[in-house]
Design an enzyme around this catalytic site. Structure first.
Site, short mmCIF file in Angstrom:
data_model
loop_
_atom_site.label_atom_id
_atom_site.label_comp_id
_atom_site.label_asym_id
_atom_site.label_seq_id
_atom_site.Cartn_x
_atom_site.Cartn_y
_atom_site.Cartn_z
N GLN A 1 0.72 -1.29 -0.23
CA GLN A 1 -0.25 -0.08 0.35
C GLN A 1 0.81 0.74 -0.14
O GLN A 1 0.78 2.15 -0.68
CB GLN A 1 -1.34 0.13 1.48
N ASP B 1 -6.37 1.07 13.12
CA ASP B 1 -6.81 0.29 12.17
C ASP B 1 -7.71 0.01 13.22
O ASP B 1 -9.41 -0.14 13.87
CB ASP B 1 -6.62 -1.05 11.91
O1 MRU Z 1 -5.46 -3.74 4.83
P1 MRU Z 1 -5.19 -1.98 4.88
O2 MRU Z 1 -4.88 -1.14 3.90
O3 MRU Z 1 -6.62 -2.22 5.24
O4 MRU Z 1 -4.98 -1.41 6.06
C1 MRU Z 1 -4.69 0.19 6.09
C2 MRU Z 1 -3.66 0.28 7.46
O5 MRU Z 1 -3.33 -0.53 7.73
C3 MRU Z 1 -4.19 2.12 7.37
O6 MRU Z 1 -2.67 2.07 8.16
C4 MRU Z 1 -5.29 2.29 8.67
O7 MRU Z 1 -6.34 1.74 7.86
C5 MRU Z 1 -5.22 3.81 9.10
S1 MRU Z 1 -6.52 4.44 7.17
C6 MRU Z 1 -6.17 5.89 7.55
#
Ligand code: MRU
Length: 363
Positions: free
Chosen positions: A201, A242
């Site tokens: 990501q 999260d």
């Molecule tokens: O697996 P993902 O891409 O949904 O994980 C996203 C993250 O870990 C972000 O750092 C988190 O959601 C914060 S987003 C503002």
């Protein structure tokens, strides 16, 4: 935020007033494709397969998923079924449960014929609130970047992990919001973007959105952060989360914990941008947070653009080698310098959060 001069949110209502538009994040950075969601299953699939991802955007998509389900059947049974289907899509980001609870609380005692209209109004409010919360996080977080610049007189180097930018929220982002604010203020800022294996990501989404908004950045391998900190090349770390426990333990993308350990060892401040819907007031110890285990194919395979411009997937690991793929980890509160919330920056502790959110602490 802008994509080549055009302002976008990551989720919006289509012109007909009921279909939902999203950017398919599985196609970035090589293709910019907009997808229309029309059914509960479309919304559930978008979250499960990570066309949308990031805790706040997962919540916003789930809210619209409820709207799409209720268009087909506004009964109590259908509402409960939609809640269960959406809640089961991804286990870690608490914003999912928070948004579903918000929509269902609004509709529970309402006549069936009003439910669709009320659900759309609630989803729109969740989206607008998210934008306001994230902009406020940016306004508080930029003080840290400005203070660093005033102290050093140099470009401020911020390390971030995963994507906690506008693509992970409805707009602004959480960890990247202070960076966008610094960019707006002409404070010289440069971002070290961890690639964030296995789904990358950082390499694909953080680099893409910073690049399209004109913010200086460099993609680094996940393992480079400690080295850069040891050599004084990181002024501060800012990540998203999260789910953060009531005592300030921070669950975020796998690898965040290692960055926090390296930051503490090297005296680099480690901040977490935390919108209040991401606080789980029911959990004290972060180790109780459910950690999503994703498909092994995300580790054994990787996708990228070939020389002919086609996006291809190749296998990295030997045939038959077992793989494990825990998607999140927990950084204990003691490693976190501060939480940047929409109400200000606080200590990562029960007392710190209670000071800013007394209405929850009392309950
Ligand atoms: O697996 P993902 O891409 O949904 O994980 C996203 C993250 O870990 C972000 O750092 C988190 O959601 C914060 S987003 C503002």
């Amino acid at each position: 935020m802008k994509v080549d001069g055009t302002a976008y949110r990551s989720i919006w209502l289509d012109d007909d007033g009921w279909g939902v538009r999203i950017i398919d994040q599985t196609r970035l950075p090589h293709r910019f494709e907009i997808v229309r969601l029309e059914t509960l299953e479309d919304a559930a699939h978008a979250i499960r397969a990570m066309l949308v991802r990031g805790a706040p955007l997962i919540g916003a998509t789930a809210a619209y998923g409820m709207c799409l389900a209720l268009r087909e059947d506004p009964s109590d049974d259908a509402m409960q079924r939609a809640y269960d289907v959406l809640l089961a899509t991804r286990p870690t980001a608490v914003n999912l449960r928070w948004a579903l609870d918000d929509v269902t609380a609004e509709l529970r005692n309402q006549p069936h014929e009003r439910r669709v209209e009320l659900a759309y109004a609630c989803a729109a409010r969740i989206c607008d609130d998210d934008v306001g919360i994230n902009e406020a996080i940016g306004n508080h977080g930029v003080d840290l970047i400005r203070a660093t610049h005033q102290r050093t007189g140099q470009t401020v180097n911020v390390l971030t992990h995963c994507n906690a930018g506008w693509l992970a929220t409805v707009d602004w982002g959480t960890a990247l919001s202070p960076i966008y604010k610094a960019h707006e203020e002409d404070i010289p800022v440069h971002v070290w973007a961890d690639e964030t294996r296995p789904r990358n990501q950082g390499a694909s989404l953080t680099a893409w959105e910073l690049g399209h908004h004109g913010v200086a950045h460099t993609v680094i391998p996940d393992n480079a952060g400690g080295h850069l900190m040891q050599h004084g090349l990181v002024d501060l770390c800012i990540t998203g989360t999260d789910r953060t426990s009531a005592a300030g333990d921070v669950c975020n993308k796998i690898g965040t914990y290692l960055k926090a350990l390296a930051a503490q060892h090297n005296g680099v401040p480690f901040y977490v941008a935390l919108p209040s819907p991401t606080i789980d007031w029911t959990i004290e110890d972060g180790r109780a947070i459910p950690i999503e285990e994703r498909a092994g194919s995300e580790v054994s395979h990787i996708a990228g653009k070939a020389d002919d411009g086609e996006v291809v997937t190749v296998q990295l690991t030997p045939d038959g080698s077992p793989v494990a793929n825990p998607a999140f980890d927990v950084t204990p509160s003691g490693l976190v310098t501060g939480l940047i919330t929409e109400r200000g920056v606080c200590q990562a502790s029960r007392e710190g959060l209670a000071r800013l959110f007394p209405e929850h602490a009392a309950g």
